[in-house]
Scaffold this motif. Structure first.
Motif, PDB file in Angstrom:
ATOM      1  N   HIS A 170       0.910  -1.508  -0.177  1.00  0.00           N
ATOM      2  CA  HIS A 170      -0.059  -0.010   0.304  1.00  0.00           C
ATOM      3  C   HIS A 170       1.053   1.113  -0.779  1.00  0.00           C
ATOM      4  CE1 HIS A 170      -2.477   3.032   1.381  1.00  0.00           C
ATOM      5  NE2 HIS A 170      -3.830   2.074   1.144  1.00  0.00           N
ATOM      6  N   PRO A 171       0.566   2.031  -0.360  1.00  0.00           N
ATOM      7  CA  PRO A 171       1.304   3.639  -1.055  1.00  0.00           C
ATOM      8  C   PRO A 171       1.460   4.610   0.684  1.00  0.00           C
ATOM      9  CG  PRO A 171      -0.586   3.650  -2.468  1.00  0.00           C
ATOM     10  CD  PRO A 171      -0.444   2.507  -1.192  1.00  0.00           C
ATOM     11  N   HIS A 172       0.644   4.304   0.901  1.00  0.00           N
ATOM     12  CA  HIS A 172       0.774   4.468   2.738  1.00  0.00           C
ATOM     13  C   HIS A 172       1.816   3.770   3.940  1.00  0.00           C
ATOM     14  CE1 HIS A 172      -1.825   7.342   2.342  1.00  0.00           C
ATOM     15  NE2 HIS A 172      -2.437   6.964   2.889  1.00  0.00           N
ATOM     16  N   ALA A 173       2.393   1.921   3.049  1.00  0.00           N
ATOM     17  CA  ALA A 173       2.769   1.256   3.889  1.00  0.00           C
ATOM     18  C   ALA A 173       4.492   1.402   4.647  1.00  0.00           C
ATOM     19  CB  ALA A 173       3.531  -0.281   3.197  1.00  0.00           C
ATOM     20  N   ARG A 174       4.901   2.503   3.556  1.00  0.00           N
ATOM     21  CA  ARG A 174       6.369   3.017   4.045  1.00  0.00           C
ATOM     22  C   ARG A 174       6.069   4.596   4.896  1.00  0.00           C
ATOM     23  NH1 ARG A 174       9.792  -0.823   2.709  1.00  0.00           N
ATOM     24  NH2 ARG A 174       9.417  -1.728   0.708  1.00  0.00           N
ATOM     25  N   ARG A 175       5.281   4.736   4.846  1.00  0.00           N
ATOM     26  CA  ARG A 175       5.388   6.392   5.815  1.00  0.00           C
ATOM     27  C   ARG A 175       5.449   6.474   6.972  1.00  0.00           C
ATOM     28  NH1 ARG A 175       0.979   9.920   2.913  1.00  0.00           N
ATOM     29  NH2 ARG A 175       1.532  11.067   4.317  1.00  0.00           N
ATOM     30  N   ARG A 176       5.711   7.087   7.396  1.00  0.00           N
ATOM     31  CA  ARG A 176       5.528   8.145   9.629  1.00  0.00           C
ATOM     32  C   ARG A 176       4.515   8.124   9.686  1.00  0.00           C
ATOM     33  NH1 ARG A 176       9.240   5.732  12.451  1.00  0.00           N
ATOM     34  NH2 ARG A 176       9.433   7.593  14.219  1.00  0.00           N
ATOM     35  N   ARG A 177       4.191   8.952   8.502  1.00  0.00           N
ATOM     36  CA  ARG A 177       2.161  10.086   9.269  1.00  0.00           C
ATOM     37  C   ARG A 177       1.506   9.646   8.053  1.00  0.00           C
ATOM     38  NH1 ARG A 177       2.713  13.057  13.903  1.00  0.00           N
ATOM     39  NH2 ARG A 177       4.403  12.582  14.814  1.00  0.00           N
ATOM     40  N   VAL A 178       0.467  10.115   8.293  1.00  0.00           N
ATOM     41  CA  VAL A 178      -0.637   9.680   7.408  1.00  0.00           C
ATOM     42  C   VAL A 178      -1.641  10.814   7.978  1.00  0.00           C
ATOM     43  CG1 VAL A 178      -2.105   8.371   5.914  1.00  0.00           C
ATOM     44  CG2 VAL A 178      -0.689   7.261   6.610  1.00  0.00           C
ATOM     45  N   ARG A 179      -1.718  11.785   7.348  1.00  0.00           N
ATOM     46  CA  ARG A 179      -3.819  12.980   7.361  1.00  0.00           C
ATOM     47  C   ARG A 179      -4.262  12.240   7.317  1.00  0.00           C
ATOM     48  NH1 ARG A 179      -2.999  16.841   3.743  1.00  0.00           N
ATOM     49  NH2 ARG A 179      -1.732  15.781   3.296  1.00  0.00           N
ATOM     50  N   ASP A 193     -10.472   8.965   0.518  1.00  0.00           N
ATOM     51  CA  ASP A 193     -10.275   8.527  -0.796  1.00  0.00           C
ATOM     52  C   ASP A 193      -9.937   6.480  -0.911  1.00  0.00           C
ATOM     53  OD1 ASP A 193     -11.440   9.975  -2.180  1.00  0.00           O
ATOM     54  OD2 ASP A 193      -9.370  11.304  -2.936  1.00  0.00           O
ATOM     55  N   ASP A 194      -9.878   5.983   0.739  1.00  0.00           N
ATOM     56  CA  ASP A 194      -9.298   4.616   0.911  1.00  0.00           C
ATOM     57  C   ASP A 194     -10.350   3.762   1.267  1.00  0.00           C
ATOM     58  OD1 ASP A 194      -6.960   4.847  -0.319  1.00  0.00           O
ATOM     59  OD2 ASP A 194      -5.817   5.043   1.894  1.00  0.00           O
ATOM     60  N   THR A 195     -10.582   2.316   0.476  1.00  0.00           N
ATOM     61  CA  THR A 195     -11.967   1.804   1.955  1.00  0.00           C
ATOM     62  C   THR A 195     -10.677   0.896   3.175  1.00  0.00           C
ATOM     63  OG1 THR A 195     -12.093   0.663  -0.242  1.00  0.00           O
ATOM     64  CG2 THR A 195     -12.349  -0.368   1.284  1.00  0.00           C
ATOM     65  N   LEU A 196     -12.445   1.346   4.259  1.00  0.00           N
ATOM     66  CA  LEU A 196     -11.631   1.762   5.631  1.00  0.00           C
ATOM     67  C   LEU A 196     -12.624   0.120   6.505  1.00  0.00           C
ATOM     68  CD1 LEU A 196      -9.706   2.675   7.761  1.00  0.00           C
ATOM     69  CD2 LEU A 196     -11.325   4.467   8.043  1.00  0.00           C
ATOM     70  N   LEU A 197     -12.106  -0.289   6.597  1.00  0.00           N
ATOM     71  CA  LEU A 197     -12.816  -1.653   7.373  1.00  0.00           C
ATOM     72  C   LEU A 197     -13.104  -0.918   9.252  1.00  0.00           C
ATOM     73  CD1 LEU A 197     -10.778  -4.419   7.242  1.00  0.00           C
ATOM     74  CD2 LEU A 197     -12.643  -4.021   5.699  1.00  0.00           C
ATOM     75  N   MET A 198     -14.228  -0.829   9.795  1.00  0.00           N
ATOM     76  CA  MET A 198     -14.373   0.380  10.775  1.00  0.00           C
ATOM     77  C   MET A 198     -15.687  -0.950  11.408  1.00  0.00           C
ATOM     78  SD  MET A 198     -14.324   2.913  10.248  1.00  0.00           S
ATOM     79  CE  MET A 198     -15.389   4.207  11.007  1.00  0.00           C
ATOM     80  N   ARG A 199     -15.139  -0.574  12.964  1.00  0.00           N
ATOM     81  CA  ARG A 199     -16.058  -1.891  13.813  1.00  0.00           C
ATOM     82  C   ARG A 199     -17.621  -0.754  13.552  1.00  0.00           C
ATOM     83  NH1 ARG A 199     -13.563  -2.680  18.115  1.00  0.00           N
ATOM     84  NH2 ARG A 199     -16.595  -3.941  18.668  1.00  0.00           N
ATOM     85  N   GLU A 200     -18.674  -1.279  14.522  1.00  0.00           N
ATOM     86  CA  GLU A 200     -19.969  -1.569  14.269  1.00  0.00           C
ATOM     87  C   GLU A 200     -20.784  -0.397  15.009  1.00  0.00           C
ATOM     88  OE1 GLU A 200     -19.226  -3.241  18.098  1.00  0.00           O
ATOM     89  OE2 GLU A 200     -18.708  -3.379  16.303  1.00  0.00           O
ATOM     90  N   PRO A 201     -21.450   0.435  15.269  1.00  0.00           N
ATOM     91  CA  PRO A 201     -22.106   1.292  16.182  1.00  0.00           C
ATOM     92  C   PRO A 201     -22.013   1.412  16.895  1.00  0.00           C
ATOM     93  CG  PRO A 201     -23.360   1.421  13.743  1.00  0.00           C
ATOM     94  CD  PRO A 201     -22.360   0.336  13.293  1.00  0.00           C
ATOM     95  N   GLY A 202     -22.039   2.017  18.177  1.00  0.00           N
ATOM     96  CA  GLY A 202     -21.849   2.156  19.276  1.00  0.00           C
ATOM     97  C   GLY A 202     -20.193   1.296  20.047  1.00  0.00           C
ATOM     98  N   SER A 203     -19.165   1.069  18.801  1.00  0.00           N
ATOM     99  CA  SER A 203     -17.523   1.119  19.047  1.00  0.00           C
ATOM    100  C   SER A 203     -16.828   2.454  19.784  1.00  0.00           C
ATOM    101  CB  SER A 203     -17.249   0.444  18.354  1.00  0.00           C
ATOM    102  OG  SER A 203     -15.927   0.438  17.991  1.00  0.00           O
ATOM    103  N   ALA A 204     -16.053   2.068  20.905  1.00  0.00           N
ATOM    104  CA  ALA A 204     -15.344   2.940  20.862  1.00  0.00           C
ATOM    105  C   ALA A 204     -14.206   3.500  19.857  1.00  0.00           C
ATOM    106  CB  ALA A 204     -14.358   3.081  22.303  1.00  0.00           C
ATOM    107  N   THR A 205     -14.258   2.240  18.967  1.00  0.00           N
ATOM    108  CA  THR A 205     -12.759   2.593  18.216  1.00  0.00           C
ATOM    109  C   THR A 205     -13.744   3.897  17.035  1.00  0.00           C
ATOM    110  OG1 THR A 205     -11.689   0.201  19.010  1.00  0.00           O
ATOM    111  CG2 THR A 205     -11.344   1.595  16.630  1.00  0.00           C
TER     112      THR A 205
END
Length: 202
Positions: A172-181, A187-199
């Protein structure tokens, strides 16, 4: 009035749905409906009123639901206490959200049990909203969640710090970066926890 009816009542109150309660308990919707009608006849008052696709609990259902929680909790404690030989000093029921419940508490509970063999600790893992609900209803003696509490009537104490990090595949393009804003993730696909999750909230 039976324990089974009280179990069904608790689930209908939680889900505001006969079908939802039936799915959770492994029953048919007609069976749940029949038990609630029988319980309503037993106490001489209606328990639920239809409001669109949801059921609205009557004051009688809310009152009986509070007693049901206490009764079912005592039944669970009795069953748990009976599994260990000798006199039991206490049963402590802990509800925890996924991160502390999976990664932090099992080792601590094991260490606690080595020093307090007469105390039985029961751990249940839910999302943060579910943990708060169980503490508020008296189903759990203690809750551990991964973010700020949302129910004002509960008291919360900070315990430890946690950190969320971004996990991506090696190519992934972000794999070698120390910081990502954060904006760069839009524009990325993000796997999310369900509503009610603190994460998820974080």
């Amino acid at each position: 009035m039976t324990l089974r009816q009280l179990q069904i009542l608790r689930e209908v109150l939680r889900r505001h749905s006969l079908t939802g309660a039936a799915d959770e308990l492994g029953l048919t919707q007609p069976a749940v409906s029949m038990q609630m009608k029988a319980l309503s006849a037993e106490i001489g008052a209606p328990l639920f009123l239809p409001r669109g696709r949801r059921l609205e609990a009557t004051p009688a259902a809310e009152t009986l639901g509070g007693y049901a929680e206490r009764i079912l909790r005592l039944v669970d404690e009795a069953a748990l206490a009976a599994t260990l030989p000798g006199p039991q000093a206490a049963v402590v029921r802990v509800a925890a959200s996924t991160t502390p419940g999976v990664n932090l508490l099992p080792g601590l509970i094991a260490a606690f049990r080595r020093q307090n063999a007469a105390t039985l600790v029961q751990l249940e893992v839910h999302n943060s909203a579910g943990v708060e609900q169980r503490v508020a209803s008296g189903e759990a003696d203690l809750g551990v969640i991964g973010g700020p509490r949302s129910l004002p009537r509960l008291r919360a104490e900070p315990w430890c710090d946690d950190e969320l990090v971004l996990a991506v595949p090696p190519d992934h393009p972000h794999a070698r970066r120390r910081r990502v804003r954060v904006e760069e993730l839009a524009d990325d696909t993000l796997l999310m926890r369900e509503p009610g999750s603190a994460t998820r909230a974080s």
